[in-house]
Write a protein that holds these residues in place. Sequence first.
Motif, mmCIF file in Angstrom:
data_model
loop_
_atom_site.group_PDB
_atom_site.id
_atom_site.type_symbol
_atom_site.label_atom_id
_atom_site.label_comp_id
_atom_site.label_asym_id
_atom_site.label_seq_id
_atom_site.Cartn_x
_atom_site.Cartn_y
_atom_site.Cartn_z
ATOM 1 N N PRO A 1 17.477 23.559 14.784
ATOM 2 C CA PRO A 1 17.786 22.124 14.373
ATOM 3 C C PRO A 1 19.177 21.647 13.560
ATOM 4 O O PRO A 1 19.576 22.932 13.009
ATOM 5 C CB PRO A 1 16.495 21.841 13.515
ATOM 6 N N ASP A 2 19.219 20.543 13.489
ATOM 7 C CA ASP A 2 20.488 20.317 12.545
ATOM 8 C C ASP A 2 20.144 20.830 11.124
ATOM 9 O O ASP A 2 18.908 20.826 10.998
ATOM 10 C CB ASP A 2 20.620 18.555 12.449
ATOM 11 N N GLN A 3 21.143 21.181 10.443
ATOM 12 C CA GLN A 3 21.053 21.628 9.134
ATOM 13 C C GLN A 3 21.483 20.661 8.064
ATOM 14 O O GLN A 3 22.634 20.189 8.266
ATOM 15 C CB GLN A 3 21.873 23.216 9.105
ATOM 16 N N MET A 4 20.916 20.543 7.109
ATOM 17 C CA MET A 4 21.002 19.813 6.031
ATOM 18 C C MET A 4 21.312 20.460 4.641
ATOM 19 O O MET A 4 20.299 21.492 4.444
ATOM 20 C CB MET A 4 20.329 18.620 5.807
ATOM 21 N N GLY A 5 22.273 20.213 3.846
ATOM 22 C CA GLY A 5 22.316 21.041 2.605
ATOM 23 C C GLY A 5 22.989 19.895 1.448
ATOM 24 O O GLY A 5 23.379 18.777 1.949
ATOM 25 N N THR A 6 23.215 20.450 0.433
ATOM 26 C CA THR A 6 24.002 19.563 -0.873
ATOM 27 C C THR A 6 25.260 20.435 -1.194
ATOM 28 O O THR A 6 25.055 21.731 -1.078
ATOM 29 C CB THR A 6 23.217 19.267 -1.937
ATOM 30 N N THR A 7 26.255 19.868 -1.697
ATOM 31 C CA THR A 7 27.391 20.809 -2.103
ATOM 32 C C THR A 7 26.991 21.559 -3.314
ATOM 33 O O THR A 7 26.220 21.396 -4.137
ATOM 34 C CB THR A 7 28.675 19.422 -2.703
ATOM 35 N N LEU B 1 23.774 27.447 1.568
ATOM 36 C CA LEU B 1 22.915 27.278 2.770
ATOM 37 C C LEU B 1 22.937 28.543 3.689
ATOM 38 O O LEU B 1 24.015 28.917 3.769
ATOM 39 C CB LEU B 1 23.561 25.936 3.511
ATOM 40 N N SER B 2 21.782 28.771 4.374
ATOM 41 C CA SER B 2 21.708 29.846 5.241
ATOM 42 C C SER B 2 20.844 29.633 6.374
ATOM 43 O O SER B 2 19.914 29.038 5.888
ATOM 44 C CB SER B 2 21.862 31.223 4.407
ATOM 45 N N PHE B 3 20.915 30.094 7.373
ATOM 46 C CA PHE B 3 19.896 30.081 8.589
ATOM 47 C C PHE B 3 20.139 31.102 9.989
ATOM 48 O O PHE B 3 21.466 31.600 9.951
ATOM 49 C CB PHE B 3 19.889 28.718 9.291
ATOM 50 N N SER C 1 25.544 24.127 19.832
ATOM 51 C CA SER C 1 26.273 23.582 18.833
ATOM 52 C C SER C 1 25.095 23.177 17.887
ATOM 53 O O SER C 1 23.971 22.720 18.089
ATOM 54 C CB SER C 1 26.944 22.396 19.268
ATOM 55 N N VAL C 2 25.468 23.546 16.302
ATOM 56 C CA VAL C 2 24.611 23.106 15.426
ATOM 57 C C VAL C 2 25.406 22.197 14.634
ATOM 58 O O VAL C 2 26.414 22.555 13.970
ATOM 59 C CB VAL C 2 24.282 24.488 14.848
ATOM 60 N N LEU C 3 24.664 21.043 14.236
ATOM 61 C CA LEU C 3 25.307 20.178 13.310
ATOM 62 C C LEU C 3 24.934 20.641 11.872
ATOM 63 O O LEU C 3 23.760 20.720 11.648
ATOM 64 C CB LEU C 3 24.840 18.710 13.582
ATOM 65 N N ILE C 4 25.905 20.583 10.795
ATOM 66 C CA ILE C 4 25.504 20.816 9.310
ATOM 67 C C ILE C 4 26.120 19.524 8.742
ATOM 68 O O ILE C 4 27.352 19.134 8.870
ATOM 69 C CB ILE C 4 26.219 22.230 9.117
#
Length: 168
Positions: A23-29, A33-35, A98-101
């Motif tokens: 799935p799309d990955q979401m994080g904060t500055t 982040l890892s997957f 493709s993975v959206l981050i």
Amino acid sequence: TDSSQVTFSVGAVNRAPALAFVPDQMGTTGTPLSFTVTGEDVDGDAIAFSAGGLPSGATFVDEGGSGRFTWASPSLGQYTINVIARDNGSPSLQDFLSVLIDIADPQLLPPSQPTALSAQTSGTKVTLRWEGGSRAERFDNFRDSTKVGSTTDRGYTEFDTASTTQAT
């Protein structure tokens, strides 16, 4: 009439590996982040994992059976990485995805939950009040999966439980 016999021998056919959905990955500055990316090859061939289009400072490592994306200190923005799974069959075949981050600024995110939530009723009207530094643009109110109201007020809303429209 002449006749001849021909024998055909068909060897094993290599099939491409298949990557598992990511799935799309979401994080904060600034928050790591890892997957992990996995896949399988129905022929039992070994799979090598790689990735392209990595953001600055991010890494992707083939861990022998999976691939691991790691970004210690993500930067604000949207990024797309391309993951490749290549088998060692003959001929070598591959699958890619493709993975959206999406990396957001934590100062612009609403809190995960409102605080000091209270509800008061008067007849069929319900008034909800809450505290918190939410930066949401709008709050939608639902009852049994049906939208019953919406407000742009940060900390207060009122709706009528007898209808599906917001009370004034």
